[in-house]
Design a protein around this motif. Sequence first.
Motif, PDB file in Angstrom:
ATOM      1  N   LEU A   1       0.829  -1.209   0.000  1.00 55.97           N
ATOM      2  CA  LEU A   1       0.000   0.000   0.000  1.00 55.97           C
ATOM      3  C   LEU A   1       0.861   1.255   0.000  1.00 55.97           C
ATOM      4  O   LEU A   1       0.517   2.243  -0.656  1.00 55.97           O
ATOM      5  N   LEU A   2       1.970   1.232   0.711  1.00 53.84           N
ATOM      6  CA  LEU A   2       2.869   2.386   0.732  1.00 53.84           C
ATOM      7  C   LEU A   2       3.420   2.668  -0.662  1.00 53.84           C
ATOM      8  O   LEU A   2       3.489   3.817  -1.093  1.00 53.84           O
ATOM      9  N   GLU A   3       3.776   1.613  -1.386  1.00 52.09           N
ATOM     10  CA  GLU A   3       4.265   1.769  -2.770  1.00 52.09           C
ATOM     11  C   GLU A   3       3.150   2.294  -3.667  1.00 52.09           C
ATOM     12  O   GLU A   3       3.364   3.171  -4.501  1.00 52.09           O
ATOM     13  N   LEU A   4       1.941   1.755  -3.493  1.00 49.75           N
ATOM     14  CA  LEU A   4       0.790   2.229  -4.270  1.00 49.75           C
ATOM     15  C   LEU A   4       0.530   3.705  -3.964  1.00 49.75           C
ATOM     16  O   LEU A   4       0.284   4.500  -4.883  1.00 49.75           O
TER      17      LEU A   4
ATOM     18  N   HIS B   1      -2.981   6.307   6.080  1.00 53.45           N
ATOM     19  CA  HIS B   1      -2.515   7.608   6.567  1.00 53.45           C
ATOM     20  C   HIS B   1      -2.657   7.732   8.080  1.00 53.45           C
ATOM     21  O   HIS B   1      -1.940   8.502   8.716  1.00 53.45           O
ATOM     22  N   PHE B   2      -3.588   6.994   8.657  1.00 55.86           N
ATOM     23  CA  PHE B   2      -3.894   7.118  10.082  1.00 55.86           C
ATOM     24  C   PHE B   2      -3.495   5.883  10.881  1.00 55.86           C
ATOM     25  O   PHE B   2      -3.748   5.805  12.066  1.00 55.86           O
ATOM     26  N   SER B   3      -2.868   4.923  10.208  1.00 55.68           N
ATOM     27  CA  SER B   3      -2.560   3.639  10.834  1.00 55.68           C
ATOM     28  C   SER B   3      -1.356   3.716  11.776  1.00 55.68           C
ATOM     29  O   SER B   3      -0.323   4.300  11.437  1.00 55.68           O
ATOM     30  N   GLN B   4      -1.497   3.099  12.937  1.00 56.40           N
ATOM     31  CA  GLN B   4      -0.372   3.017  13.875  1.00 56.40           C
ATOM     32  C   GLN B   4       0.664   2.001  13.403  1.00 56.40           C
ATOM     33  O   GLN B   4       1.784   1.989  13.884  1.00 56.40           O
ATOM     34  N   THR B   5       0.279   1.134  12.459  1.00 58.38           N
ATOM     35  CA  THR B   5       1.223   0.134  11.938  1.00 58.38           C
ATOM     36  C   THR B   5       1.777   0.541  10.574  1.00 58.38           C
ATOM     37  O   THR B   5       2.406  -0.276   9.908  1.00 58.38           O
ATOM     38  N   ARG B   6       1.560   1.798  10.189  1.00 55.54           N
ATOM     39  CA  ARG B   6       2.083   2.278   8.908  1.00 55.54           C
ATOM     40  C   ARG B   6       3.595   2.084   8.885  1.00 55.54           C
ATOM     41  O   ARG B   6       4.288   2.513   9.810  1.00 55.54           O
ATOM     42  N   PRO B   7       4.121   1.467   7.831  1.00 56.14           N
ATOM     43  CA  PRO B   7       5.583   1.319   7.741  1.00 56.14           C
ATOM     44  C   PRO B   7       6.269   2.679   7.679  1.00 56.14           C
ATOM     45  O   PRO B   7       5.683   3.664   7.237  1.00 56.14           O
ATOM     46  N   VAL B   8       7.499   2.713   8.131  1.00 53.33           N
ATOM     47  CA  VAL B   8       8.269   3.950   8.064  1.00 53.33           C
ATOM     48  C   VAL B   8       8.417   4.322   6.599  1.00 53.33           C
ATOM     49  O   VAL B   8       8.806   3.501   5.765  1.00 53.33           O
ATOM     50  N   ASP B   9       8.064   5.562   6.293  1.00 52.45           N
ATOM     51  CA  ASP B   9       8.128   6.041   4.920  1.00 52.45           C
ATOM     52  C   ASP B   9       9.472   6.720   4.713  1.00 52.45           C
ATOM     53  O   ASP B   9       9.786   7.698   5.374  1.00 52.45           O
TER      54      ASP B   9
END
Length: 199
Positions: free
Chosen positions: A64-67, A119-127
Amino acid sequence: MAVVDKPSARETKRLQTRERLMGAAIAEFKRSGLAAADVGAIVTAAGVAHGTFFFHFPTKEHVLLELERREEERIAKQLKRSAASLDGLDSILHEAVRLILGLERRLGSVLFKDFLALHFSQTRPVDESTEHPVIVEVALKIEGAQQRGDVDADVHPMNSAVFFLLGLYALLTTTHDWPTQSAMLDDYVTRTLRGIESR
């Protein structure tokens, strides 16, 4: 004339595998949503071994981060192109809303909701990236309006762009099936402008 090095056969194959995985993962996310998406189904569709997925994407969220990176670049380019023929910040912010709603049509409602929730996820990978192209493009348009005297001199364009887009993403996440969503989005743009325009 400069000579451009062509990627090696190995690098070309790696990129092709990554693209196959990306396509298969997006199709699975559209069907099942991120949480329920099956990595086994993704690798089967991509025709690769199970471990290959994790070589390219440590988690499903990394897909999702890549998308997100790709879509933000595409939307920012479209917004920049469109802005040349638009009159005023009001039209530009409405165009940003239109382009993001177009992304929902392309991704489908299930994947779009996961895309926004990232955008609001606590598990969002480090960008690793330092810029978000849509935020930067909106900030530039606010700054241009500020230079013309339409936006208050005390406004920080980058902060205003972040506030606008995060608020928009939150609205789109929570009002997906509401019959009044379109009117709410129009009102949101109007109130955003009132908060930053010169008095």
